[in-house]
Design an enzyme around this catalytic site. Structure first.
Site, mmCIF file in Angstrom:
data_model
loop_
_atom_site.group_PDB
_atom_site.id
_atom_site.type_symbol
_atom_site.label_atom_id
_atom_site.label_comp_id
_atom_site.label_asym_id
_atom_site.label_seq_id
_atom_site.Cartn_x
_atom_site.Cartn_y
_atom_site.Cartn_z
ATOM 1 C CG HIS A 101 46.555 33.265 37.979
ATOM 2 N ND1 HIS A 101 45.603 33.005 37.607
ATOM 3 C CD2 HIS A 101 46.729 32.321 39.171
ATOM 4 C CE1 HIS A 101 44.611 32.682 38.337
ATOM 5 N NE2 HIS A 101 45.454 32.100 39.276
ATOM 6 C CB SER A 102 45.866 29.492 36.367
ATOM 7 O OG SER A 102 45.337 28.419 36.283
ATOM 8 C CG MET A 103 46.691 28.377 30.191
ATOM 9 S SD MET A 103 45.098 28.219 29.201
ATOM 10 C CE MET A 103 45.172 30.085 28.720
ATOM 11 C CG HIS A 263 43.485 28.882 40.890
ATOM 12 N ND1 HIS A 263 44.942 28.609 40.742
ATOM 13 C CD2 HIS A 263 43.134 29.288 39.704
ATOM 14 C CE1 HIS A 263 45.180 28.402 39.561
ATOM 15 N NE2 HIS A 263 44.288 28.891 38.850
#
Length: 287
Positions: A101-103, A263
């Site tokens: 997820h994300s980073m 997000h």
């Protein structure tokens, strides 16, 4: 919501990391990687909805209950890729999938492109490439990073008199989350201190990057992917808000699914977690 997991500590050659283990020991191996300033609780809703997989949800170095980098160390994004490989080595996994997820999605892409022989599949949630920087801005950015490092010693983390105040602050933070999501992240991410609570995260994580990949570098990693990859983009998330990234995704051999939510759609509520799980169940369990 089921939170059934095993808490473990992984003693790697260079650092000790914490993790949550989900699923049967003989399940298909998956390492789950959370976003910046989050922790393993990021997968508390999603992981139980992916039966048959052996999921290791890490606390990245400097996050959650994992150790911080040694004094003088830094948190370059490619160093996380090395950590993940060492975790796989500890479990004896020569081939494994990544759920990021994300980073964590960005780290997954870097590692999968650099070590294609090790990565089976990529399941990405609202993340793909890092923020980039071009050569002409490099001296300025390095100067800003060095000044921030010098100033860090004079700064202190915020202290919240009550747990709920920390939860409220996380709800408003980068990648705003629901109250339930913030509570899950805070339960793992906070520690008691005189006067209340503060975050366990290493303060160095908030420093600006001294060096960024160029856009060409980032593209090389994305185009270098050799394994099957599936990307969930949140309709109110961070990727769809960046037109250039949208254009990039359209030209890639990546299966893209757009889902309602923010997000942290996989953590904000059970409905979002269910939608993400439906996208990844068969994909991650495929032979």
């Amino acid at each position: 919501m089921s939170l059934g997991f095993q808490e473990v500590r992984l003693r790697l050659p260079h650092i000790e990391l914490a993790a949550h283990l989900y699923g049967p020991e003989d399940g298909k191996p998956v390492i789950a990687l959370h976003g910046w300033l989050d922790n393993a609780a990021s997968f508390a809703r999603l992981a139980p909805l992916l039966p048959g997989l052996r999921i290791v949800a890490l606390d990245f170095a400097g996050h959650g209950h994992s150790d911080h980098r040694p004094p003088g160390g830094s948190y370059a994004i490619w160093d996380y890729a090395h950590d993940v490989l060492q975790v796989a080595e500890q479990f004896g996994w020569q081939r494994f999938s990544l759920l990021g997820h994300s980073m964590g999605a960005i780290v997954s892409v870097l590692l999968a492109a650099a070590m294609p022989e090790r990565i089976e599949r990529l399941a990405l949630i609202d993340g793909l490439i890092p923020y980039t920087g071009e050569p002409d801005t490099a001296p300025q950015k390095l100067g800003e990073a060095l000044k921030a490092q010098l100033a860090l010693a004079g700064k202190s983390k915020p202290v919240y008199a009550e747990f709920d105040r920390a939860v409220a602050a996380r709800m408003r933070g980068v990648g705003a989350v629901s109250r339930e999501a913030a509570e899950l992240l805070a339960q793992r991410g906070l520690m008691p201190v005189p006067g209340g609570y503060t975050w366990r995260t290493d303060s160095r994580l908030t420093l600006p990057s001294p060096l960024r990949l160029t856009h060409a570098h980032a593209l090389a990693f994305v185009h270098g992917l050799q394994c099957p990859a599936k990307l969930v983009m949140a309709e109110q998330g961070m990727l769809l808000a960046q037109p250039k990234l949208n254009q990039l995704v359209e030209g890639l051999a990546i299966d893209v699914v757009k889902l309602p939510g923010g997000h942290h759609l996989h953590l904000d509520d059970d409905a979002g977690a269910g939608l993400v799980a439906d996208c990844f169940k068969a994909f991650l369990d495929a032979p």
